[in-house]
Design an enzyme around this catalytic site. Structure first.
Site, short mmCIF file in Angstrom:
data_model
loop_
_atom_site.label_atom_id
_atom_site.label_comp_id
_atom_site.label_asym_id
_atom_site.label_seq_id
_atom_site.Cartn_x
_atom_site.Cartn_y
_atom_site.Cartn_z
N HIS A 127 0.84 -1.21 0.00
CA HIS A 127 0.00 0.00 0.00
C HIS A 127 0.88 1.26 0.00
CE1 HIS A 127 -3.71 2.28 1.47
NE2 HIS A 127 -2.75 3.11 1.81
N GLU A 128 1.88 1.27 0.86
CA GLU A 128 2.75 2.46 0.94
C GLU A 128 3.57 2.63 -0.34
OE1 GLU A 128 2.11 4.64 3.00
OE2 GLU A 128 0.97 3.45 4.43
N HIS A 177 1.51 4.34 -2.91
CA HIS A 177 1.52 5.81 -2.75
C HIS A 177 2.78 6.38 -3.38
CE1 HIS A 177 -2.05 6.37 -0.42
NE2 HIS A 177 -1.62 5.79 0.69
N HIS A 182 -5.79 7.06 -2.40
CA HIS A 182 -6.73 6.01 -2.00
C HIS A 182 -7.87 5.90 -3.03
CE1 HIS A 182 -5.00 7.00 2.13
NE2 HIS A 182 -4.55 5.82 1.77
ZN LIG Z 1 -2.72 5.06 2.24
#
Ligand SMILES: [Zn+2]
Length: 283
Positions: free
Chosen positions: A175-176, A179, A185
């Site tokens: 997830h990171e 980014h 998101h």
């Molecule tokens: Zn996030």
């Protein structure tokens, strides 16, 4: 006399039980996420837990956290990245090499876990994480406080914080990295109101801004309920009620929001589209 003491003891016990109920009832207990009964929570549930409910959103004097785990500097650079993705450069061989430096504070096991997170992003995409040798732009992975990343390639060194323990799960790590590759998101998409209902009254008042929409480039890809970048149904709930629910349609009861441990198929397509990698499956 003994009877009176006994009664007093019983009533003290009862009020203690009552107080406990009060403290741990969903209304008053720790808020912000809810464990799923049957399945693991989403990657974002883990992140919300690790980043703390009351924790400061300020990383240091000039950097704050936005949307729960996106680092934003007060400099102009990151604002530009929020409006349009800042991309990592693509090599002539068709891969996008993201150089990284891994803190030596991580144990061997932790290092393995972080590499698994990298592999989960690499599989089926053109992204490759490579240990930094001389590259100017690179991610500096450190066990700072909380799980967070800057958005997109900022140029030069950029921190990805993966606190230990708390953030060292494959889903959280990928997830990171998403980014860092430039993705916000999923429910921040400008068209999200067609697909989900944000239950504003259920959201912890302090965190309403985490549910903002952005002028995103959706890359002509469908809304992805099962994205690793989607908030879970109870993200930042103040009383245990859902904060995001899929819009009413025949299948809405079967729709699960978010993802625990791996990128969805559409997440991989997003990467390949944003970086113009052709969407082949044979990387
Ligand atoms: Zn996030």
């Amino acid at each position: 006399m003994e009877r009176i003491i006994l009664l007093c003891l019983v009533s003290t016990c009862l009020s203690a039980i009552h107080a406990q109920k009060f403290l741990f009832s969903p209304k008053w207990g720790p808020v912000g996420y809810k464990e799923r009964e049957e399945n693991e929570g989403t990657a974002m549930d883990e992140i919300i837990k690790a980043n703390g409910f009351q924790a400061s959103r300020i990383i240091d004097g000039t950097t704050t956290l936005r949307d729960g785990d996106i680092a934003v500097s007060s400099g102009r650079r990151s604002k530009v990245c929020f409006a349009r993705s800042c991309l990592w450069s693509k090599s002539v061989d068709g891969h996008v090499y993201v150089a990284y430096r891994l803190s030596t504070d991580y144990s061997e096991m932790e290092t393995k876990m972080i590499k698994k997170g990298m592999e989960s992003v690499e599989k089926g995409t053109c992204v490759r994480f490579v240990p930094r040798t001389h590259e100017r732009d690179y991610v500096d992975i450190q066990p700072k406080s909380g799980c967070w990343s800057y958005l997109g390639a900022r140029g030069g060194r950029q921190t990805v914080s993966l606190q230990s323990p708390g953030c060292l799960r494959v889903g959280v790590i990928s997830h990171e990295f998403m980014h860092a590759l430039g993705f916000v998101h999923e429910q921040s998409r400008f068209d999200r109101d067609k697909y989900v209902t944000i239950m504003w009254p259920n959201i912890w008042r302090d965190r309403l801004r985490n549910f903002e929409k952005f002028k995103t480039d959706n890359l002509d890809l469908p809304y992805d309920y099962g994205s690793i970048m989607h908030f879970g149904m109870f993200a930042y709930s103040q009383d245990g009620s859902p904060t995001i629910i899929p819009k009413n349609n025949q299948n809405s009861k079967d729709i699960k929001l978010g993802q625990a441990s791996s990128l969805s198929h559409i997440d991989k397509m997003k990467i390949n589209k944003l970086y113009k990698c052709g969407g082949k499956d044979d990387y």
